[in-house]
Design a protein around this motif. Structure first.
Motif, mmCIF file in Angstrom:
data_model
loop_
_atom_site.group_PDB
_atom_site.id
_atom_site.type_symbol
_atom_site.label_atom_id
_atom_site.label_comp_id
_atom_site.label_asym_id
_atom_site.label_seq_id
_atom_site.Cartn_x
_atom_site.Cartn_y
_atom_site.Cartn_z
ATOM 1 N N ARG A 98 -40.627 -27.386 36.778
ATOM 2 C CA ARG A 98 -41.797 -27.080 37.607
ATOM 3 C C ARG A 98 -41.799 -27.933 38.869
ATOM 4 N NH1 ARG A 98 -47.198 -27.351 34.904
ATOM 5 N NH2 ARG A 98 -47.738 -26.389 36.885
ATOM 6 N N LEU A 99 -41.984 -27.287 40.015
ATOM 7 C CA LEU A 99 -41.977 -27.986 41.297
ATOM 8 C C LEU A 99 -43.045 -29.071 41.350
ATOM 9 C CD1 LEU A 99 -40.807 -28.262 44.138
ATOM 10 C CD2 LEU A 99 -42.385 -26.456 44.884
ATOM 11 N N GLN A 100 -44.214 -28.807 40.816
ATOM 12 C CA GLN A 100 -45.305 -29.789 40.840
ATOM 13 C C GLN A 100 -44.892 -31.103 40.162
ATOM 14 O OE1 GLN A 100 -48.934 -28.346 39.122
ATOM 15 N NE2 GLN A 100 -50.147 -29.921 40.137
ATOM 16 N N LYS A 101 -44.248 -31.025 39.016
ATOM 17 C CA LYS A 101 -43.793 -32.233 38.300
ATOM 18 C C LYS A 101 -42.662 -32.916 39.061
ATOM 19 C CE LYS A 101 -46.339 -32.112 34.601
ATOM 20 N NZ LYS A 101 -47.341 -33.127 34.338
ATOM 21 N N GLN A 102 -41.772 -32.132 39.668
ATOM 22 C CA GLN A 102 -40.674 -32.719 40.417
ATOM 23 C C GLN A 102 -41.175 -33.444 41.669
ATOM 24 O OE1 GLN A 102 -37.117 -30.501 41.090
ATOM 25 N NE2 GLN A 102 -36.924 -29.882 38.946
ATOM 26 N N VAL A 103 -42.214 -32.915 42.315
ATOM 27 C CA VAL A 103 -42.794 -33.595 43.481
ATOM 28 C C VAL A 103 -43.322 -34.966 43.058
ATOM 29 C CG1 VAL A 103 -44.638 -33.556 45.209
ATOM 30 C CG2 VAL A 103 -43.366 -31.473 44.709
ATOM 31 N N GLN A 104 -44.005 -35.023 41.920
ATOM 32 C CA GLN A 104 -44.521 -36.311 41.431
ATOM 33 C C GLN A 104 -43.379 -37.293 41.172
ATOM 34 O OE1 GLN A 104 -46.676 -34.513 38.136
ATOM 35 N NE2 GLN A 104 -48.632 -35.109 39.074
ATOM 36 N N ALA A 105 -42.293 -36.813 40.573
ATOM 37 C CA ALA A 105 -41.143 -37.683 40.283
ATOM 38 C C ALA A 105 -40.490 -38.172 41.574
ATOM 39 C CB ALA A 105 -40.129 -36.941 39.411
ATOM 40 N N VAL A 106 -40.350 -37.293 42.566
ATOM 41 C CA VAL A 106 -39.746 -37.670 43.842
ATOM 42 C C VAL A 106 -40.595 -38.726 44.547
ATOM 43 C CG1 VAL A 106 -39.250 -36.823 46.167
ATOM 44 C CG2 VAL A 106 -38.423 -35.558 44.194
ATOM 45 N N LEU A 107 -41.903 -38.542 44.541
ATOM 46 C CA LEU A 107 -42.778 -39.519 45.197
ATOM 47 C C LEU A 107 -42.783 -40.857 44.450
ATOM 48 C CD1 LEU A 107 -45.679 -37.177 46.323
ATOM 49 C CD2 LEU A 107 -43.857 -38.171 47.737
ATOM 50 N N ALA A 108 -42.651 -40.828 43.128
ATOM 51 C CA ALA A 108 -42.518 -42.084 42.371
ATOM 52 C C ALA A 108 -41.230 -42.795 42.777
ATOM 53 C CB ALA A 108 -42.546 -41.807 40.865
ATOM 54 N N ASN A 109 -40.148 -42.038 42.974
ATOM 55 C CA ASN A 109 -38.889 -42.638 43.428
ATOM 56 C C ASN A 109 -39.013 -43.160 44.857
ATOM 57 O OD1 ASN A 109 -37.465 -42.378 41.047
ATOM 58 N ND2 ASN A 109 -36.665 -40.367 41.565
ATOM 59 N N ALA A 110 -39.771 -42.460 45.694
ATOM 60 C CA ALA A 110 -40.004 -42.938 47.062
ATOM 61 C C ALA A 110 -40.724 -44.284 47.019
ATOM 62 C CB ALA A 110 -40.811 -41.920 47.859
ATOM 63 N N ARG A 111 -41.697 -44.424 46.139
ATOM 64 C CA ARG A 111 -42.420 -45.694 45.999
ATOM 65 C C ARG A 111 -41.453 -46.795 45.562
ATOM 66 N NH1 ARG A 111 -46.985 -47.601 47.815
ATOM 67 N NH2 ARG A 111 -48.104 -45.783 47.103
ATOM 68 N N ARG A 112 -40.560 -46.499 44.629
ATOM 69 C CA ARG A 112 -39.585 -47.497 44.162
ATOM 70 C C ARG A 112 -38.657 -47.927 45.297
ATOM 71 N NH1 ARG A 112 -39.604 -43.624 39.809
ATOM 72 N NH2 ARG A 112 -40.755 -44.524 38.063
ATOM 73 N N ALA A 113 -38.204 -46.960 46.087
ATOM 74 C CA ALA A 113 -37.313 -47.289 47.213
ATOM 75 C C ALA A 113 -38.047 -48.134 48.243
ATOM 76 C CB ALA A 113 -36.776 -46.009 47.847
ATOM 77 N N LEU A 114 -39.295 -47.794 48.551
ATOM 78 C CA LEU A 114 -40.075 -48.584 49.515
ATOM 79 C C LEU A 114 -40.317 -49.988 48.977
ATOM 80 C CD1 LEU A 114 -42.616 -45.864 50.680
ATOM 81 C CD2 LEU A 114 -40.749 -46.861 52.024
ATOM 82 N N ASP A 115 -40.632 -50.100 47.689
ATOM 83 C CA ASP A 115 -40.809 -51.428 47.079
ATOM 84 C C ASP A 115 -39.543 -52.266 47.220
ATOM 85 O OD1 ASP A 115 -43.400 -50.771 46.313
ATOM 86 O OD2 ASP A 115 -42.875 -50.431 44.198
ATOM 87 N N ALA A 116 -38.380 -51.621 47.097
ATOM 88 C CA ALA A 116 -37.102 -52.339 47.158
ATOM 89 C C ALA A 116 -36.850 -52.959 48.526
ATOM 90 C CB ALA A 116 -35.944 -51.412 46.792
#
Length: 193
Positions: A98-116
């Motif tokens: 589902r695209l909705q769940k994948q968007v949430q996962a991508v944004l969680a990864n974006a947060r991890r990359a920004l934190d890094a």
């Protein structure tokens, strides 16, 4: 060699900003191709890329085909983040189809990359959103979540429909250009304010 000392000093500062040790990267001198898994996750300085450090944060999957993050040192510094899909730390797409769940996962990864790189959504200046098998209704699914991630203060953005992405089952991927927050000025002892 003065240029090498300057490069190592700048790289050590970047690594400190990222919360990593310069000792292993500088002393070992190994490249990601020379050393398995861990070297691909830790920045390694290179005289050919003075001022650029490329790495995969340990909170994202360990890609051997590209770096998730590239940091440009200097003032102002820049970080380039690419290949953020709906993957878990092991590289599996665990968000389902589902695209909705994948968007949430991508944004969680974006947060991890920004934190890094010690940045936040407010530091993103450019965003590319790639959506596979695009349909105009996908914008109604993706856009509200992305706007919420950026608290309504959107960076310069491109929404790019694509036929497919590199990973089977992935429906969305983002790339970002990030302005790194300025380093605090050094105090009299050289350790910060």
């Amino acid at each position: 060699m003065p240029w090498r000392r300057e490069l190592l000093t700048r790289t050590a500062g970047t690594l400190a900003l990222l919360g990593l040790s310069a000792a292993g990267a500088v002393a070992g001198g190994a490249s990601a191709a020379d050393t398995p898994s861990r070297a691909a996750q830790e920045p390694v300085p290179s005289p050919r890329t003075a001022g650029v450090t490329r790495f995969n944060p340990p909170t994202l999957f360990d890609s051997r085909d590209f770096s998730h993050v590239a940091v440009v040192t200097g003032r102002p510094g820049r970080a380039y983040v690419a290949g953020l899909g709906p993957h878990d730390a092991d590289g599996r797409i665990s968000a389902g189809h589902r695209l909705q769940k994948q968007v949430q996962a991508v944004l969680a990864n974006a947060r991890r990359a920004l934190d890094a790189v010690g940045a936040g959504p407010e530091d993103v200046v450019r965003l590319h959103i790639y959506v596979a098998d695009y349909h105009p209704m996908h914008g109604l699914i993706v856009s509200p979540k992305v706007r919420a991630f950026f608290d309504g203060r959107m960076p310069v953005s491109s929404f790019v429909p694509v036929a497919g992405l590199a990973w089977p089952g992935a429906r969305i991927q983002i790339d970002m250009e990030v302005a790194l927050p300025p380093e605090p000025p050094a105090g009299p002892d050289g350790r910060g304010p």
